[in-house]
Design a protein around this motif. Structure first.
Motif, PDB file in Angstrom:
ATOM      1  N   GLN A  11       0.821  -1.215   0.000  1.00 24.01           N
ATOM      2  CA  GLN A  11       0.000   0.000   0.000  1.00 24.01           C
ATOM      3  C   GLN A  11       0.857   1.270   0.000  1.00 24.01           C
ATOM      4  O   GLN A  11       0.322   2.372  -0.100  1.00 24.01           O
ATOM      5  N   MET A  12       2.174   1.106   0.086  1.00 24.92           N
ATOM      6  CA  MET A  12       3.070   2.263   0.173  1.00 24.92           C
ATOM      7  C   MET A  12       3.532   2.678  -1.214  1.00 24.92           C
ATOM      8  O   MET A  12       4.335   2.004  -1.854  1.00 24.92           O
TER       9      MET A  12
ATOM     10  N   PRO B  83      -2.662   8.821  -2.213  1.00 21.82           N
ATOM     11  CA  PRO B  83      -3.899   8.364  -1.560  1.00 21.82           C
ATOM     12  C   PRO B  83      -4.339   7.023  -2.120  1.00 21.82           C
ATOM     13  O   PRO B  83      -3.891   6.595  -3.189  1.00 21.82           O
ATOM     14  N   GLY B  84      -5.219   6.362  -1.395  1.00 19.68           N
ATOM     15  CA  GLY B  84      -5.736   5.087  -1.864  1.00 19.68           C
ATOM     16  C   GLY B  84      -6.623   5.251  -3.083  1.00 19.68           C
ATOM     17  O   GLY B  84      -7.282   6.280  -3.260  1.00 19.68           O
ATOM     18  N   ALA B  85      -6.646   4.229  -3.931  1.00 19.00           N
ATOM     19  CA  ALA B  85      -7.476   4.279  -5.145  1.00 19.00           C
ATOM     20  C   ALA B  85      -8.941   4.021  -4.842  1.00 19.00           C
ATOM     21  O   ALA B  85      -9.828   4.586  -5.486  1.00 19.00           O
ATOM     22  N   ALA B  86      -9.214   3.174  -3.847  1.00 18.26           N
ATOM     23  CA  ALA B  86     -10.600   2.845  -3.499  1.00 18.26           C
ATOM     24  C   ALA B  86     -11.173   3.890  -2.551  1.00 18.26           C
ATOM     25  O   ALA B  86     -10.458   4.438  -1.705  1.00 18.26           O
TER      26      ALA B  86
ATOM     27  N   LEU C 150       1.690  -0.464   7.102  1.00 14.45           N
ATOM     28  CA  LEU C 150       0.688   0.360   6.425  1.00 14.45           C
ATOM     29  C   LEU C 150      -0.373  -0.536   5.805  1.00 14.45           C
ATOM     30  O   LEU C 150      -0.091  -1.332   4.917  1.00 14.45           O
ATOM     31  N   ALA C 151      -1.626  -0.395   6.277  1.00 13.65           N
ATOM     32  CA  ALA C 151      -2.694  -1.300   5.847  1.00 13.65           C
ATOM     33  C   ALA C 151      -3.700  -0.640   4.924  1.00 13.65           C
ATOM     34  O   ALA C 151      -4.323  -1.317   4.099  1.00 13.65           O
ATOM     35  N   ALA C 152      -3.885   0.678   5.062  1.00  9.46           N
ATOM     36  CA  ALA C 152      -4.901   1.349   4.238  1.00  9.46           C
ATOM     37  C   ALA C 152      -4.662   2.851   4.250  1.00  9.46           C
ATOM     38  O   ALA C 152      -4.145   3.403   5.229  1.00  9.46           O
ATOM     39  N   THR C 153      -5.046   3.502   3.158  1.00 11.46           N
ATOM     40  CA  THR C 153      -4.949   4.953   3.032  1.00 11.46           C
ATOM     41  C   THR C 153      -6.262   5.479   2.468  1.00 11.46           C
ATOM     42  O   THR C 153      -6.809   4.894   1.512  1.00 11.46           O
TER      43      THR C 153
END
Length: 551
Positions: free
Chosen positions: A353-354, A431-434, A501-504
């Motif tokens: 996720q990084m 940032p996260g895509a989802a 790091l698990a989620a953004t």
């Protein structure tokens, strides 16, 4: 520092000692604020002067030369409770000339901004390079760089902060102080920093680059005291220094981003509400006086962008500066664990996720410019992809050292009288895509802590083992914020931390943290840099109690 600068700075009362070192004032003369609005040299004058320096350098034997004509304007306004402590305005103007002669760097600077002054500085720079070449073992190898001709770049500001009357700025700071005092604070300091860099770069590559850069930073510190126990707690502002004009201090509802429900935290994007932040800070410091002290252990952490920016800065930004990686630089931040040999092994820097990107492009960021201080057009490039280190931060004389053909455009000098060298660009976590909101992130955590704002920290000389605090902390239990905590800091090493790091959160939560005066080098220099991210979750991080009595 001139004596009168020292006298002016020491006018700051002890209550203002929380303020960072004042950027720029050590490199200029104190002036009347009206002088900051006077026009500088026009572009034609700058080009003529630059050519005088370049021609003199070539005539003296330089194979490469660049000239930087710089005018640096600074203003700082300082208040405490109901009074103004100080107002400082400074201007610095001069020229730096950098050359290569006999395969070696030479540099000289002067405040004699005339044809004769530039020619003399250029000749001195060449003489220094030739003297240095007698002990130089490897010749400088510059990455090729095309000339851009006559070009310009200007920060996309809407309102020049220097044009705003000082009284208006003072009134805003005093209003913020009043808001804090009215809501239970016992002490409050506030300040407003404004910077304008007017820089002209010319080189024998054929570039003539005129740039106008603006930065602004409102900040405060609020303190509440429990007179019965003698305890006190403080909270600094959650403002972010930005590459914007005074429009940053005109708050817009769309720029406010709430923290998780129950946290009473508000983040800010491209505008900042200092009155709201001061009000919340006063209420939070009172709550901190009775907050539960954290029980040490493993927690899932939810880190606000204002907090996470410092962790990115120290554990990613600095260790990926190529001069540190190669061992040429160790001042202020040490060297780096992420050596070329370490990278070659393909070891993970973090989880999948990084994804970390470097740039000097993002509008409003502190690092945003069109060209760096050696005439390289700025760009964006990946540093870490899905947890794997793929690149470093480098400048023209470093590219060949890692088998690359171009600079990344991250060379910078804090003033005309200092030589430019490799500095950190903006370094940001994508940032996260989802789609993922902060509340959704918190709802999935059984035992955790939400942290906002950056606090004290420590990190070792290879940017590996570290400890970070914050400004405010909230317990997360079974998916909900349950109350404020105190005495929180987390410990980890860089790989372990980023591996957790698990989620953004998604782009809607993305915003900047930033630093007005990042130090590096000897003699030391200061630069400004931003770090973008969205709120992020890190699993099972070791949290310690910072030393006060539990309970």
């Amino acid at each position: 520092m001139k004596r009168r600068d020292f006298v002016g700075l020491t006018g700051l009362a002890a209550g203002a000692l929380f303020l960072p070192s004042i950027p720029g004032f050590g490199h200029g003369l104190l002036v009347d604020p009206a002088q900051l609005l006077e026009p500088g040299l026009d572009v034609a004058q700058k080009k003529r002067l630059a050519d005088a320096g370049l021609n003199a350098a070539k005539a003296a034997g330089a194979t490469y030369a660049d000239v930087r004509i710089g005018r640096y304007l600074n203003q700082g306004i300082f208040t405490r409770e109901k009074q103004v402590q100080n107002i400082l305005s400074s201007e610095s103007f001069g020229v730096g000339v950098r050359v290569i002669a006999n395969g070696t760097w030479g540099f000289a600077a002067t405040n004699d901004v005339s044809d004769a002054g530039l020619a003399k500085a250029a000749q001195l720079a060449v003489a220094i390079a030739k003297a240095n070449s007698k002990v130089q073992k490897v010749q400088v190898q510059l990455a090729p760089q095309k000339g851009f001709g006559e070009v310009s770049w200007k920060a996309p500001i809407q309102q020049n902060a220097f044009e705003v009357p000082i009284k208006q700025k003072v009134d805003l700071l005093l209003a913020a102080n009043a808001a804090a005092l009215d809501n239970g604070a016992n002490f409050v300091n506030s300040a407003l920093f404004q910077v304008n860099e007017q820089k002209y770069f010319a080189s024998t590559d054929g570039s003539y680059i005129d740039q106008d850069i603006q930065r602004i930073w409102p900040t405060f510190s609020v303190t509440a005291i429990d007179k019965a126990s003698g305890k006190f707690r403080s909270r600094q502002s959650l403002s972010v220094p930005m590459g914007l004009g005074y429009e940053y201090l005109t708050p817009k509802a769309a720029d406010k981003i709430a923290g998780p429900a129950g946290s009473d935290v508000i983040g800010y994007k491209n505008s900042y509400d200092i009155l709201e932040d001061a009000t919340r800070a006063a209420k939070q410091v009172k709550e901190k006086l009775t907050a539960k002290s954290v029980t040490p252990g493993k927690y899932d952490l939810v880190l606000d962008p204002h907090h996470l920016g410092l962790t990115i800065h120290e554990s990613v930004g600095h260790p990926l500066e190529l001069d540190r990686v190669l061992g040429y630089e160790a001042n202020f931040a040490g060297t780096s664990f992420a050596t070329l040999a370490w990278k070659a092994k393909g070891l993970p820097y973090g989880s999948k996720q990084m994804n970390i990107v470097a740039d000097k492009l993002q509008p409003g960021s502190l690092g945003a410019v069109g060209w760096d201080d050696e005439g390289v057009k700025t760009k964006e490039w990946n540093l870490i992809e899905q947890g794997k280190l793929v690149n470093y931060e480098k400048i023209r004389d470093q590219a060949a050292m890692v088998g690359q053909k171009e600079s990344d455009g991250c060379c910078y000098s804090q003033s005309w009288e200092d030589v430019q060298f490799q500095r950190m660009p903006n370094v940001s976590l994508k940032p996260g895509a989802a789609k993922l909101s902060v509340d959704e992130m918190v709802s999935k955590i059984d035992k955790g802590i939400y942290i906002a704002g950056n606090g004290s920290f420590s990190i070792d000389q290879q940017r590996y083992n570290f400890q970070f605090g914050g400004q405010v902390f909230y317990a997360i239990e079974k998916g909900k914020i349950t109350g404020m905590l105190e005495d929180v800091a987390y410990q980890a090493n860089t790989q372990e931390f980023w591996g957790s790091l698990a989620a953004t959160c998604d782009q809607s939560d993305y915003r900047f943290a930033g630093f007005f005066n990042d130090g590096k080098g000897q003699p030391s220099q200061s630069s400004a840099v931003s770090h973008g991210s969205a709120t992020s979750r890190f699993n099972a991080v070791n949290v310690i109690n910072t030393g006060r009595k539990l309970g």
